[in-house]
Design an enzyme around this catalytic site. Structure first.
Site, short mmCIF file in Angstrom:
data_model
loop_
_atom_site.label_atom_id
_atom_site.label_comp_id
_atom_site.label_asym_id
_atom_site.label_seq_id
_atom_site.Cartn_x
_atom_site.Cartn_y
_atom_site.Cartn_z
N ARG A 115 28.07 39.90 47.15
CA ARG A 115 28.86 39.12 48.10
C ARG A 115 28.40 37.68 48.01
O ARG A 115 27.21 37.41 47.77
CB ARG A 115 28.63 39.63 49.54
CG ARG A 115 29.20 40.99 49.83
CD ARG A 115 30.71 40.96 49.94
NE ARG A 115 31.25 42.26 50.32
CZ ARG A 115 31.76 43.16 49.48
NH1 ARG A 115 31.81 42.91 48.18
NH2 ARG A 115 32.25 44.30 49.92
N HIS A 124 36.46 38.05 41.92
CA HIS A 124 36.06 39.31 42.58
C HIS A 124 36.74 40.52 41.92
O HIS A 124 37.43 41.30 42.57
CB HIS A 124 36.38 39.25 44.09
CG HIS A 124 35.48 40.15 44.89
ND1 HIS A 124 34.88 39.77 46.07
CD2 HIS A 124 35.06 41.41 44.67
CE1 HIS A 124 34.15 40.76 46.54
NE2 HIS A 124 34.25 41.78 45.69
C1 GLV Z 1 34.33 45.22 46.66
O1 GLV Z 1 33.83 44.17 46.86
C2 GLV Z 1 33.93 46.45 47.28
O2 GLV Z 1 33.12 46.42 48.21
O3 GLV Z 1 34.41 47.49 46.83
#
Ligand code: GLV
Length: 326
Positions: free
Chosen positions: A241, A289
Site C-alpha cells: 500500500r 496497482h
Molecule cells: C489489492 O490491493 C488487494 O488487496 O487485493
C-alpha cells in the site's frame, strides 16, 4: 471460536430469507456479479446502496464500502473482502469486530504477485532500466553483469504472497532474506522478525520488496531511516500500500543517489494524481496497482465456499486477526 461465527444467528430463524451484500467499486463490477451469481445461483445479492430489508443480509462481500454500513446490518454474520487486503475494512470505525472477517486468498492472485515481483526484480537485476535510458539516447554501452547468486533480495512480508515470491526468486538463483512481524521459517530464506531486526535485513539487500499489509505497525515503515539503512545503489519495489512509503523520503533517497531506483505499484492516492512528482521521476517506475489483481472467476468460487461455510456454521477460511490488522 465456533460461537462467534453466528453471533447474531439467534435472530435469524430457520427458513428466514437470507441475502448477500455486494459492493464492488471497480470497472468490472458487472463481471464480478455475473461470476458470483453463477457460483451461487440460489442467492439474492443486494448491491449497495440498494440494501432492501437489512435484517435479511447475513453475508457481506465488499471492497471499500462506505463506513457505518456494515454495523447497520443486524444479522450480519461474516464479511469477506473482495481483495487480499483488509485495511479499508479495518479503517471503518463502526466495523462489527465480533464477526469473522476474511481476506481473499486466491492462488491465482498469489501467482500474479509472484510474476510481478520476479519481473520487476529481474528488471533491476539485469539493469534494464539503465538500458531503457541508454536507448533513449541511442547510446551503445555494455555494463558489467552481476549474477543472481551474487544478489540478495529482501522480502518484507512472508505471508502467502511473500512465500510464493520466495519460491520463484529462489528458483531464479537469488539469495533471499525475509522479514515479518512474527517469527517465520521459510525454506531457502534467511528469516528475521521484529522491528529491531529490520535494519539488518535492509542492509543485506540489493533489492527490497515490500509485501506487508498496511497496519498501525507498518504505516510509514519505509521512511528516511529505512532508506538510509539500505545498501547504497539498491532498489525498492512496493507492491503493498502507498501508506507504507514516505514519498518525500523516497524521492530524497533517490535524488541523493542512496537508492538507484524504485518500482511502485501502490500509492497514497489512487489513481496517482497527474503532476505528482513520482510520475516523472527518472528513477521511478509506476504501475497502476496491477501487481495482483483479483480475478472474478476464481474469486467467485472461493467466496461461494465462504458463504456455504458461514451458512453451515463452519469456520471461514483465511479470517484475519483483528488485533494484528490483517
Ligand atoms: C489489492 O490491493 C488487494 O488487496 O487485493
Amino acid at each position: 471460536m465456533e460461537s462467534v461465527f453466528y453471533h447474531n444467528a439467534s435472530r435469524v430463524n430457520e427458513g428466514d430469507f437470507l441475502a448477500i451484500l455486494f459492493h464492488c467499486p471497480w470497472d468490472n463490477a458487472d463481471q464480478w456479479l455475473a461470476a458470483l451469481q453463477a457460483a451461487l445461483p440460489n442467492e439474492e445479492f443486494r448491491i449497495w446502496p440498494d440494501l432492501g430489508a437489512v435484517e435479511e443480509i447475513d453475508f457481506a462481500m465488499v471492497w471499500k464500502l462506505p463506513h457505518g454500513i456494515l454495523s447497520a446490518l443486524p444479522n450480519l454474520a461474516a464479511i469477506s473482502s473482495l481483495g487480499a487486503g483488509v485495511d479499508a475494512l479495518i479503517e471503518d470505525p463502526d466495523l462489527p469486530r465480533h464477526i469473522p472477517i476474511a481476506r481473499l486468498v486466491d492462488p491465482l492472485m498469489t501467482d500474479r504477485m509472484a510474476e510481478y515481483v520476479c519481473a520487476t526484480v529481474l528488471h533491476h537485476h539485469l539493469g534494464l532500466d539503465v538500458y531503457d535510458e541508454h536507448q533513449r539516447r541511442q547510446y551503445w554501452q555494455r555494463n558489467p553483469t552481476t549474477d543472481a547468486r551474487d544478489r540478495t533480495v529482501a522480502l518484507l512480508g512472508l505471508g502467502q504472497m511473500g512465500r510464493r515470491c520466495a519460491q520463484r526468486l529462489g528458483a531464479l538463483g537469488f539469495n533471499l532474506a525475509g522479514w515479518s512481524r512474527g517469527s517465520n521459517d521459510v525454506v531457502g530464506v534467511q528469516c528475521s522478525h521484529g522491528r529491531g531486526n529490520l535494519e539488518g535485513v535492509l542492509q543485506a539487500a540489493d533489492i527490497t520488496v515490500v509485501l506487508l499489509p498496511l497496519t498501525g505497525q507498518t504505516i510509514n515503515l519505509m521512511d528516511r531511516v529505512a532508506f538510509n539503512a539500505m545498501r547504497p545503489g539498491s532498489h525498492v519495489i512496493n507492491c503493498s500500500r502507498g501508506e507504507l512509503v514516505v514519498d518525500a523520503d523516497l524521492i530524497a533517497a533517490l535524488d541523493a543517489g542512496q537508492l538507484a531506483g524504485a518500482t511502485l505499484d501502490a500509492f497514497r492516492e489512487e489513481p496517482l494524481p497527474r503532476g505528482h512528482p513520482l510520475w516523472r521521476h527518472p528513477k521511478v517506475r509506476v504501475t497502476p496497482h496491477i501487481a495482483s489483481l483479483s480475478a472474478p472467476d476464481t474469486a467467485a468460487l472461493i467466496l461461494a465456499d465462504q458463504v456455504r461455510r458461514a451458512r453451515n456454521r463452519q469456520h471461514l477460511a483465511d479470517t484475519i486477526n483483528i488485533e494484528h490488522g490483517y
